[in-house]
Design a protein around this motif. Sequence first.
Motif, mmCIF file in Angstrom:
data_model
loop_
_atom_site.group_PDB
_atom_site.id
_atom_site.type_symbol
_atom_site.label_atom_id
_atom_site.label_comp_id
_atom_site.label_asym_id
_atom_site.label_seq_id
_atom_site.Cartn_x
_atom_site.Cartn_y
_atom_site.Cartn_z
ATOM 1 N N ALA A 64 0.852 -1.194 0.000
ATOM 2 C CA ALA A 64 0.000 0.000 0.000
ATOM 3 C C ALA A 64 0.884 1.238 0.000
ATOM 4 N N PRO A 65 0.592 2.222 -0.851
ATOM 5 C CA PRO A 65 1.408 3.443 -0.867
ATOM 6 C C PRO A 65 1.333 4.173 0.471
ATOM 7 N N ALA A 96 6.196 14.310 -5.946
ATOM 8 C CA ALA A 96 6.197 12.932 -5.445
ATOM 9 C C ALA A 96 6.742 12.017 -6.532
ATOM 10 N N ALA A 97 7.485 10.997 -6.119
ATOM 11 C CA ALA A 97 8.092 10.058 -7.072
ATOM 12 C C ALA A 97 8.187 8.678 -6.439
ATOM 13 N N GLY A 98 8.336 7.670 -7.293
ATOM 14 C CA GLY A 98 8.483 6.299 -6.830
ATOM 15 C C GLY A 98 7.150 5.627 -6.579
ATOM 16 N N LEU A 128 -1.131 6.266 -13.579
ATOM 17 C CA LEU A 128 -0.490 5.020 -13.184
ATOM 18 C C LEU A 128 0.276 5.195 -11.877
ATOM 19 N N ARG A 129 0.199 4.168 -11.039
ATOM 20 C CA ARG A 129 1.110 4.059 -9.905
ATOM 21 C C ARG A 129 1.829 2.737 -10.058
ATOM 22 N N VAL A 130 3.137 2.791 -10.239
ATOM 23 C CA VAL A 130 3.922 1.602 -10.572
ATOM 24 C C VAL A 130 4.894 1.308 -9.438
ATOM 25 N N GLU A 131 4.859 0.074 -8.926
ATOM 26 C CA GLU A 131 5.702 -0.312 -7.786
ATOM 27 C C GLU A 131 6.912 -1.122 -8.241
ATOM 28 N N PRO A 167 6.363 1.548 -18.406
ATOM 29 C CA PRO A 167 6.581 0.728 -17.212
ATOM 30 C C PRO A 167 7.406 -0.518 -17.543
ATOM 31 N N TYR A 168 8.344 -0.835 -16.650
ATOM 32 C CA TYR A 168 9.274 -1.946 -16.886
ATOM 33 C C TYR A 168 9.580 -2.636 -15.563
ATOM 34 N N PHE A 169 9.628 -3.962 -15.587
ATOM 35 C CA PHE A 169 10.130 -4.688 -14.425
ATOM 36 C C PHE A 169 10.747 -5.999 -14.885
#
Length: 419
Positions: free
Chosen positions: A249-250, A286-288, A302-305, A332-334
């Motif tokens: 959770a953010p 805000a970032a990350g 988008l919120r990317v974890e 987005p990349y993982f």
Amino acid sequence: MVDADQTFVIVGGGLAGAKAAETLRSEGFTGRVILIGDERDHPYERPPLSKGYLTGKEARESVFVHEPAWYARAEVELHLGQPVTAIDREARTVRLGDGTTIRYDRLLLATGAEPRRLDVPGTGLAGVHHLRRLAHADRLRHVLAALGRDNGHLVIAGGGWIGLEVAAAARGYGAEVTVVESEPTPLHHVLGPELGQLFADLHAEHGVRFVFGARLTEIVGQDGMVLAVRTDDGEEHPAHAVLAAVGAAPRTALAEAAGLDLVDRAHGGGIAVDASLRTSDPEIFAAGDVAAAQHPLLHTRLRVEHWANALNGGPVAARAMLGQDVGYDRIPYFFSDQYDLGMEYSGWAPPGSYDQVVLRGDVGKRQFIAFWLKDRKVLAGMNVNVWDVTEPIQQLVRAGAPVDTEALGDPSVPLESLI
């Protein structure tokens, strides 16, 4: 314009915050840079916590973004092991846990995310673990090694990326592993049933036991130790340790208390930011993991974890803080490593967004690329044990143009020719 009289404060001691501090200096900012983290460790990268460091293949020192001496050389002031408890937007100050206040001209929130908790009896037992912080990984390494020595059993609640990577690490130590997942396959919401089954088969070949379509209802223990878990299908499963891997959770409490705009949980949660990572307060960014950004290319918020989001988002936020005209439009990349399988995923293809999956290569040998398409346009691509193709996959996503699906699935046709 910015000058030496200004103070930029970064709240969050992870990769996004550290890269933002580095960028401020590399871009020539001569004012004060203050980085505040609630962990005592210097800023570090998170992927090794479930990969190389957890498996014992990488040293602890390898996880840190910079060597400790770098911060003094770069004149970045560190406040480690010190949480920020409040933001006063009118006074432009942050208050620390010890009561200290620090004034800012620009503020970056890189507070990350925290693991979601299991809401079942028994979560207070000593053998229940989470994996988000370096301290968590330190403990889990010892737990997995002990389980391996003693033929112990680890139960993992959740078949997502963290759950599967820890399962692979645990099997490497020799521990018995059971994964409890409420969906029909692991990674069901990310990859869909067909490719989710591929990961189920991979882990089953390495001795992992899956319990699909079930949820944990209780962790059973005695004298503070875990003995078993119970699931809502009426079964009981042996366990000497439990990992809760049910998402993150953010960490938005600071932003919420300060009155910044947020995104509701149903839409991914996080602090609402524009394409330049600026919040509803023009002096706060805000970032990350915590940032829910309006993506200029994908035309959605988008919120990317994932690691790449922190790696690239921190520098964009820093440049925006400096007044530069920037936007965050990265695809987005993982990536993930499990046993002898390595994969990279580029794009954004949530459930219901695509109407076709095209496979290129040999799925049976686990050497292939999968593409998710909508109206013959590539939304995302995942390369499995196929390398040096991330750039053309991302170019296909960026192009947003219809492709020849037969050629897309033909390994003899260069991907570059389809862009």
